[in-house]
Design a protein around this motif. Structure first.
Motif, short mmCIF file in Angstrom:
data_model
loop_
_atom_site.label_atom_id
_atom_site.label_comp_id
_atom_site.label_asym_id
_atom_site.label_seq_id
_atom_site.Cartn_x
_atom_site.Cartn_y
_atom_site.Cartn_z
N GLU A 24 13.53 41.98 26.86
CA GLU A 24 14.80 42.69 26.84
C GLU A 24 15.96 41.81 27.28
OE1 GLU A 24 13.87 45.93 29.43
OE2 GLU A 24 13.12 47.18 27.82
N GLY A 25 15.72 40.53 27.56
CA GLY A 25 16.80 39.64 27.95
C GLY A 25 17.31 39.88 29.35
N VAL A 26 16.47 40.43 30.21
CA VAL A 26 16.88 40.72 31.58
C VAL A 26 16.02 39.93 32.55
CG1 VAL A 26 17.20 42.51 33.34
CG2 VAL A 26 17.62 43.05 30.94
N GLY A 27 16.66 39.04 33.32
CA GLY A 27 15.93 38.24 34.29
C GLY A 27 15.68 39.00 35.58
N GLU A 48 36.59 41.19 41.48
CA GLU A 48 36.52 42.35 40.60
C GLU A 48 37.43 42.00 39.44
OE1 GLU A 48 38.22 45.91 42.23
OE2 GLU A 48 36.67 47.15 41.30
N GLU A 49 36.92 41.97 38.19
CA GLU A 49 37.69 41.45 37.07
C GLU A 49 37.85 42.49 35.97
OE1 GLU A 49 35.90 37.79 35.85
OE2 GLU A 49 36.17 36.83 37.80
N LEU A 50 39.04 42.54 35.41
CA LEU A 50 39.35 43.48 34.34
C LEU A 50 38.44 43.22 33.15
CD1 LEU A 50 41.46 45.73 33.88
CD2 LEU A 50 42.84 44.05 32.64
N GLY A 51 37.81 44.27 32.65
CA GLY A 51 36.94 44.15 31.48
C GLY A 51 35.53 43.71 31.80
N CYS A 52 35.24 43.42 33.08
CA CYS A 52 33.89 43.01 33.49
C CYS A 52 33.35 43.98 34.53
CB CYS A 52 33.90 41.60 34.07
SG CYS A 52 34.25 40.32 32.87
N GLN A 53 32.11 44.37 34.38
CA GLN A 53 31.49 45.25 35.37
C GLN A 53 30.92 44.44 36.52
OE1 GLN A 53 28.87 47.33 32.39
NE2 GLN A 53 29.58 49.16 33.48
N GLY A 54 30.81 45.08 37.67
CA GLY A 54 30.11 44.49 38.80
C GLY A 54 30.99 43.68 39.72
N HIS A 55 30.38 43.24 40.81
CA HIS A 55 31.03 42.38 41.80
C HIS A 55 30.62 40.94 41.46
CE1 HIS A 55 31.77 46.15 43.85
NE2 HIS A 55 30.49 46.39 43.83
N ILE A 56 31.60 40.11 41.07
CA ILE A 56 31.32 38.83 40.44
C ILE A 56 31.51 37.68 41.41
CG2 ILE A 56 31.83 37.37 38.45
CD1 ILE A 56 33.16 39.84 37.17
N ALA A 107 21.32 39.70 47.26
CA ALA A 107 20.54 39.73 46.04
C ALA A 107 21.52 39.72 44.87
CB ALA A 107 19.68 40.99 45.98
N VAL A 108 21.30 38.81 43.92
CA VAL A 108 22.20 38.68 42.77
C VAL A 108 21.39 38.66 41.48
CG1 VAL A 108 23.89 37.38 44.14
CG2 VAL A 108 22.22 36.14 42.74
N LEU A 109 22.11 38.93 40.39
CA LEU A 109 21.54 38.84 39.05
C LEU A 109 22.50 38.00 38.22
CD1 LEU A 109 19.10 39.97 37.41
CD2 LEU A 109 20.61 41.85 36.69
N ASP A 110 21.96 37.11 37.38
CA ASP A 110 22.87 36.28 36.58
C ASP A 110 23.66 37.17 35.62
OD1 ASP A 110 21.77 35.94 33.59
OD2 ASP A 110 20.06 36.11 34.95
N GLY A 111 24.85 36.68 35.22
CA GLY A 111 25.78 37.48 34.44
C GLY A 111 25.21 38.02 33.14
N GLU A 112 24.47 37.19 32.39
CA GLU A 112 23.91 37.62 31.11
C GLU A 112 22.88 38.73 31.31
OE1 GLU A 112 22.38 34.48 28.74
OE2 GLU A 112 24.30 33.39 28.63
N SER A 113 22.02 38.56 32.31
CA SER A 113 21.00 39.57 32.59
C SER A 113 21.64 40.88 33.03
CB SER A 113 20.03 39.08 33.67
OG SER A 113 19.28 37.99 33.20
N TYR A 114 22.72 40.76 33.83
CA TYR A 114 23.42 41.95 34.30
C TYR A 114 23.99 42.74 33.12
CZ TYR A 114 26.76 44.81 36.92
OH TYR A 114 27.47 45.86 37.45
N ALA A 115 24.66 42.02 32.21
CA ALA A 115 25.24 42.68 31.04
C ALA A 115 24.16 43.31 30.18
CB ALA A 115 26.06 41.67 30.23
N ALA A 116 23.04 42.61 30.01
CA ALA A 116 21.94 43.15 29.20
C ALA A 116 21.34 44.40 29.84
CB ALA A 116 20.86 42.08 29.01
N LYS A 118 22.82 46.49 31.89
CA LYS A 118 23.80 47.58 31.77
C LYS A 118 23.78 48.17 30.36
CE LYS A 118 26.02 47.98 35.77
NZ LYS A 118 26.14 49.25 36.50
N ALA A 119 23.70 47.28 29.35
CA ALA A 119 23.68 47.74 27.95
C ALA A 119 22.45 48.58 27.65
CB ALA A 119 23.75 46.53 27.01
N LEU A 120 21.35 48.26 28.33
CA LEU A 120 20.10 49.00 28.14
C LEU A 120 20.03 50.27 29.00
CD1 LEU A 120 17.73 45.92 28.16
CD2 LEU A 120 18.02 47.48 26.23
#
Length: 345
Positions: A24-27, A48-56, A107-116, A118-120
């Motif tokens: 599923e592309g989630v690490g 906290e960034e416009l158009g991006c979810q989560g604490h970055i 505890a963190v999750l890489d950005g791509e995994s986080y987006a994947a 959330k999408a799932l």
């Protein structure tokens, strides 16, 4: 994941942290224990960034503590000291990190995994271990003793497992059955023999404070090469609590004085005195001699008296103070915990 290597004509197994077994592309979440000196920073900013979810995670300082441990730009923060934070307001998460003092477990999750994820529609909290904090437990002896016994592998120092008597003093103090002993009265037991441990227990008198880890928590730290310390502990079982005071300023002010004085543990601290009857401070539960630990969720460690006063006055008409009474203050320092700031929920 298997990748085809045209040079050798065979499928070559390769580890991909960006994919899990479901494809599923989630690490997996990564854990970092950051410990800094009082004059240092953790070496990153949280955005906290416009158009991006989560604490970055951003501005990871080159050669700084966060980078040396492996934190990366774009990581999403999921957990601070065992507390899930993805759903929290951004400023509250920042305050949780600042309130940690000089040590924080992230505890963190890489950005791509986080987006994947959330999408799932994945529940990110379910990706994290149910419990990662050791416990501090304060046990008062009764006529049957402390209510636990200790076993240790023969010839191995510093490894002690506890058997807990049902409904005995240890169980009532929060010691999980089968847990591992890490510290006794603020001192690590890693170098103790069983005879030394028995002697230390006897010297404790009728009360003893243990840092313990359940088998799952012990395994969590051991597998990651981390050391569980009292600063990371769940202190909810202890008899002494830090208290949060929410105050709205009245026509006559808050009704207390802040004074700098010597702490019993050494150094100086900010103490609350002259609590006026009927005014907001007393109504919020302030007591004479309380020591101030944090203002609006942010530790005052390292601030002088003037800076602390400015922090309290930052909002004109309201403030939230985290305080502890003298008995609790003395207790926390006696077990090597220092200020019980980060452990406050």
């Amino acid at each position: 994941k298997f990748e085809f290597n045209p040079k050798d004509g065979i499928d070559n197994p390769a580890l991909s942290l960006a994919e899990d077994t479901d494809g599923e592309g989630v690490g997996e979440p990564r854990f970092y224990l950051l410990s800094k000196g009082s004059a240092e920073t953790f070496g990153f900013c949280l955005h906290e960034e416009l158009g991006c979810q989560g604490h970055i995670v951003r501005q990871v300082e080159l050669g700084g503590l966060a980078q040396r441990r492996g934190l990366q730009d774009g990581d999403r923060l999921l957990q601070v000291n065992g507390h899930f934070v993805d759903h929290m307001e951004h400023q509250r998460v920042v305050q949780k990190i600042k309130a940690s003092g000089n040590q924080v477990l992230l505890a963190v999750l890489d950005g791509e995994s986080y987006a994947a994820a959330k999408a799932l529609g994945r529940d990110l909290s379910q990706m994290l271990p149910a419990e990662i904090r050791p416990r501090l437990c304060h046990i008062t002896q009764d006529k049957s003793g402390f209510g636990f016994s200790v076993s240790a592998p023969e010839g191995v120092k510093g490894t002690f497992q506890l058997s807990v008597q049902p409904d005995g003093p240890a169980e009532r103090a929060g010691v999980p059955p089968g847990s591992w002993l890490l510290e006794l009265n603020g001192a690590s037991v890693r170098g103790y023999s069983q005879a030394q441990l028995a002697r230390k227990l006897k010297q404790s008198g009728s009360k003893v404070t243990l840092l313990v880890a359940s088998s799952a928590v012990e395994e969590f730290y051991r597998l990651r090469g981390l050391r569980a310390t009292a600063t990371l502990a769940d202190t909810s079982w202890l008899p002494f609590k830090a208290r949060e005071l929410h105050m709205v300023k009245g026509p006559a002010g808050y009704g207390f004085l802040l004074k700098e004085d010597d702490c019993s543990s050494g150094g100086t601290g900010q103490f609350l005195w002259d609590v006026d009857a009927g005014l907001p401070a007393e109504q919020a539960g302030m007591k004479e001699g309380d020591r101030l630990l944090a203002v609006n969720g942010e530790s005052i460690e390292g601030l002088d008296h003037h800076e602390t006063v400015l922090r309290i006055r930052a909002h004109d008409d309201h403030v939230t103070l985290l305080v502890i009474d003298p008995a609790g203050d003395a207790f926390y320092h006696s077990v090597g915990l220092g200020d019980p700031v980060w452990s406050h929920p």
